[in-house]
Scaffold this motif. Structure first.
Motif, PDB file in Angstrom:
ATOM      1  N   LEU A  23      -5.271   6.633  -0.161  1.00  0.00           N
ATOM      2  CA  LEU A  23      -5.835   5.648  -1.074  1.00  0.00           C
ATOM      3  C   LEU A  23      -6.749   6.309  -2.108  1.00  0.00           C
ATOM      4  CD1 LEU A  23      -6.681   2.744   1.379  1.00  0.00           C
ATOM      5  CD2 LEU A  23      -4.776   2.892  -0.223  1.00  0.00           C
ATOM      6  N   ALA A  24      -7.476   7.340  -1.709  1.00  0.00           N
ATOM      7  CA  ALA A  24      -8.382   8.017  -2.629  1.00  0.00           C
ATOM      8  C   ALA A  24      -7.619   8.838  -3.661  1.00  0.00           C
ATOM      9  CB  ALA A  24      -9.347   8.906  -1.861  1.00  0.00           C
ATOM     10  N   ALA A  25      -6.394   9.280  -3.326  1.00  0.00           N
ATOM     11  CA  ALA A  25      -5.606  10.111  -4.232  1.00  0.00           C
ATOM     12  C   ALA A  25      -4.998   9.306  -5.374  1.00  0.00           C
ATOM     13  CB  ALA A  25      -4.507  10.831  -3.459  1.00  0.00           C
ATOM     14  N   LEU A  26      -4.876   7.978  -5.196  1.00  0.00           N
ATOM     15  CA  LEU A  26      -4.303   7.164  -6.260  1.00  0.00           C
ATOM     16  C   LEU A  26      -5.277   7.071  -7.424  1.00  0.00           C
ATOM     17  CD1 LEU A  26      -2.720   4.230  -4.246  1.00  0.00           C
ATOM     18  CD2 LEU A  26      -1.548   6.130  -5.310  1.00  0.00           C
ATOM     19  N   PRO A  27      -4.798   7.361  -8.632  1.00  0.00           N
ATOM     20  CA  PRO A  27      -5.718   7.313  -9.778  1.00  0.00           C
ATOM     21  C   PRO A  27      -6.089   5.878 -10.131  1.00  0.00           C
ATOM     22  CG  PRO A  27      -3.488   7.738 -10.516  1.00  0.00           C
ATOM     23  CD  PRO A  27      -3.457   7.748  -9.009  1.00  0.00           C
ATOM     24  N   LEU A  28      -7.333   5.690 -10.528  1.00  0.00           N
ATOM     25  CA  LEU A  28      -7.816   4.391 -10.968  1.00  0.00           C
ATOM     26  C   LEU A  28      -8.109   4.454 -12.461  1.00  0.00           C
ATOM     27  CD1 LEU A  28     -10.300   3.473  -8.101  1.00  0.00           C
ATOM     28  CD2 LEU A  28      -8.008   2.601  -8.464  1.00  0.00           C
ATOM     29  N   ARG A  29      -7.684   3.428 -13.173  1.00  0.00           N
ATOM     30  CA  ARG A  29      -7.939   3.367 -14.612  1.00  0.00           C
ATOM     31  C   ARG A  29      -9.255   2.634 -14.853  1.00  0.00           C
ATOM     32  NH1 ARG A  29      -4.409   4.727 -18.093  1.00  0.00           N
ATOM     33  NH2 ARG A  29      -5.002   3.186 -19.651  1.00  0.00           N
ATOM     34  N   ASP A  30      -9.950   3.066 -15.868  1.00  0.00           N
ATOM     35  CA  ASP A  30     -11.184   2.388 -16.246  1.00  0.00           C
ATOM     36  C   ASP A  30     -10.857   0.996 -16.761  1.00  0.00           C
ATOM     37  OD1 ASP A  30     -12.741   4.599 -15.616  1.00  0.00           O
ATOM     38  OD2 ASP A  30     -12.504   5.466 -17.620  1.00  0.00           O
ATOM     39  N   ARG A  79       2.036   6.681 -16.340  1.00  0.00           N
ATOM     40  CA  ARG A  79       2.802   5.883 -15.378  1.00  0.00           C
ATOM     41  C   ARG A  79       3.686   6.779 -14.522  1.00  0.00           C
ATOM     42  NH1 ARG A  79       7.725   4.020 -15.345  1.00  0.00           N
ATOM     43  NH2 ARG A  79       8.043   4.469 -17.532  1.00  0.00           N
ATOM     44  N   ARG A  80       4.325   7.769 -15.133  1.00  0.00           N
ATOM     45  CA  ARG A  80       5.168   8.699 -14.367  1.00  0.00           C
ATOM     46  C   ARG A  80       4.336   9.493 -13.374  1.00  0.00           C
ATOM     47  NH1 ARG A  80       8.746  10.718 -19.432  1.00  0.00           N
ATOM     48  NH2 ARG A  80      10.285   9.038 -19.378  1.00  0.00           N
ATOM     49  N   ASP A  81       3.143   9.940 -13.789  1.00  0.00           N
ATOM     50  CA  ASP A  81       2.260  10.658 -12.869  1.00  0.00           C
ATOM     51  C   ASP A  81       1.843   9.769 -11.692  1.00  0.00           C
ATOM     52  OD1 ASP A  81       2.389  12.890 -14.487  1.00  0.00           O
ATOM     53  OD2 ASP A  81       0.467  12.489 -15.501  1.00  0.00           O
ATOM     54  N   THR A  82       1.541   8.517 -11.980  1.00  0.00           N
ATOM     55  CA  THR A  82       1.170   7.580 -10.920  1.00  0.00           C
ATOM     56  C   THR A  82       2.329   7.361  -9.965  1.00  0.00           C
ATOM     57  OG1 THR A  82      -0.349   6.478 -12.422  1.00  0.00           O
ATOM     58  CG2 THR A  82       0.277   5.267 -10.447  1.00  0.00           C
ATOM     59  N   ASP A  83       3.521   7.154 -10.494  1.00  0.00           N
ATOM     60  CA  ASP A  83       4.705   6.961  -9.657  1.00  0.00           C
ATOM     61  C   ASP A  83       4.976   8.184  -8.792  1.00  0.00           C
ATOM     62  OD1 ASP A  83       5.034   4.433 -10.639  1.00  0.00           O
ATOM     63  OD2 ASP A  83       6.678   4.946 -12.003  1.00  0.00           O
ATOM     64  N   ARG A  84       4.772   9.366  -9.366  1.00  0.00           N
ATOM     65  CA  ARG A  84       4.999  10.605  -8.614  1.00  0.00           C
ATOM     66  C   ARG A  84       4.024  10.700  -7.439  1.00  0.00           C
ATOM     67  NH1 ARG A  84       4.441  13.988 -12.685  1.00  0.00           N
ATOM     68  NH2 ARG A  84       6.500  13.463 -13.466  1.00  0.00           N
ATOM     69  N   LEU A  85       2.750  10.307  -7.667  1.00  0.00           N
ATOM     70  CA  LEU A  85       1.761  10.340  -6.597  1.00  0.00           C
ATOM     71  C   LEU A  85       2.101   9.351  -5.484  1.00  0.00           C
ATOM     72  CD1 LEU A  85      -1.629  10.691  -8.460  1.00  0.00           C
ATOM     73  CD2 LEU A  85      -0.695  12.244  -6.768  1.00  0.00           C
ATOM     74  N   ARG A  86       2.619   8.193  -5.872  1.00  0.00           N
ATOM     75  CA  ARG A  86       2.965   7.173  -4.881  1.00  0.00           C
ATOM     76  C   ARG A  86       4.268   7.479  -4.165  1.00  0.00           C
ATOM     77  NH1 ARG A  86       1.352   1.681  -8.149  1.00  0.00           N
ATOM     78  NH2 ARG A  86      -0.883   1.964  -7.953  1.00  0.00           N
ATOM     79  N   GLY A  87       5.009   8.472  -4.626  1.00  0.00           N
ATOM     80  CA  GLY A  87       6.245   8.865  -3.948  1.00  0.00           C
ATOM     81  C   GLY A  87       7.450   8.042  -4.333  1.00  0.00           C
ATOM     82  N   ARG A  88       7.449   7.492  -5.523  1.00  0.00           N
ATOM     83  CA  ARG A  88       8.594   6.691  -5.966  1.00  0.00           C
ATOM     84  C   ARG A  88       9.551   7.517  -6.773  1.00  0.00           C
ATOM     85  NH1 ARG A  88       5.433   1.397  -8.081  1.00  0.00           N
ATOM     86  NH2 ARG A  88       4.256   1.089  -6.229  1.00  0.00           N
ATOM     87  N   ARG A 115      -3.079  -0.429 -21.420  1.00  0.00           N
ATOM     88  CA  ARG A 115      -1.911  -0.108 -20.598  1.00  0.00           C
ATOM     89  C   ARG A 115      -1.776   1.400 -20.448  1.00  0.00           C
ATOM     90  NH1 ARG A 115       3.269  -3.336 -22.519  1.00  0.00           N
ATOM     91  NH2 ARG A 115       4.086  -2.009 -20.887  1.00  0.00           N
ATOM     92  N   PRO A 116      -1.249   1.849 -19.304  1.00  0.00           N
ATOM     93  CA  PRO A 116      -1.049   3.294 -19.150  1.00  0.00           C
ATOM     94  C   PRO A 116       0.077   3.777 -20.070  1.00  0.00           C
ATOM     95  CG  PRO A 116      -0.211   2.123 -17.247  1.00  0.00           C
ATOM     96  CD  PRO A 116      -0.898   1.107 -18.110  1.00  0.00           C
ATOM     97  N   THR A 117      -0.036   5.030 -20.492  1.00  0.00           N
ATOM     98  CA  THR A 117       1.040   5.608 -21.283  1.00  0.00           C
ATOM     99  C   THR A 117       2.202   5.926 -20.360  1.00  0.00           C
ATOM    100  OG1 THR A 117       0.247   7.861 -20.960  1.00  0.00           O
ATOM    101  CG2 THR A 117      -0.625   6.655 -22.869  1.00  0.00           C
ATOM    102  N   LYS A 118       3.326   6.235 -20.946  1.00  0.00           N
ATOM    103  CA  LYS A 118       4.505   6.548 -20.147  1.00  0.00           C
ATOM    104  C   LYS A 118       4.234   7.762 -19.245  1.00  0.00           C
ATOM    105  CE  LYS A 118       9.432   6.372 -20.892  1.00  0.00           C
ATOM    106  NZ  LYS A 118      10.469   6.313 -21.911  1.00  0.00           N
TER     107      LYS A 118
END
Length: 122
Positions: free
Chosen positions: A95-102, A113-122, A107-110
């Motif tokens: 849970l701590a590894a997931l990035p949080l946006r201010d 979003r890809r970096d976030t998806d990669r962290l979540r394992g999708r 909206r997140p840039t593409k």
């Protein structure tokens, strides 16, 4: 003699899975509650042995009805009314590894979003 039953929203509130009955009814109307695999309306009745799946606070809860109660009961009695078959919560490190946006960052840039998806394992 008829088997005891109670409304699903009332039962969820009675065994303290959600804080209020109106929150339980809203969860049912929103499609976050399933009884035996089918989406449940607030007035649907539950009986002993029914499996209830609900999404609470971003976490899936899977419980089996062990005892039917229609009125709010204490925590000790509520624990006896259900059999919790929920998967364990994810470790705090994940849970701590997931990035949080201010707040207000838009909206997140593409790329983000890809970096976030990669962290979540999708």
């Amino acid at each position: 003699m008829a088997e005891p039953s109670a409304r699903v929203d009332s039962w969820i509130w009675s065994v303290r899975l959600l804080k209020t009955r109106s929150a339980a009814a809203s969860a049912c109307r929103g499609g976050h509650v399933k009884v035996n695999g089918t989406p449940a309306k607030p007035a649907q009745h539950v009986a002993i042995g029914d499996e209830i799946r609900l999404r609470v606070g971003g976490r899936d809860r899977i419980v089996e009805v062990a005892r039917v109660v229609a009125k709010r009961v204490g925590p000790a009695v509520a624990a006896e009314c259900l059999i919790d078959r929920s998967p364990p919560p994810p470790p705090k490190e994940v849970l701590a590894a997931l990035p949080l946006r201010d707040r207000g960052a838009g909206r997140p840039t593409k790329r983000e979003r890809r970096d976030t998806d990669r962290l979540r394992g999708r």
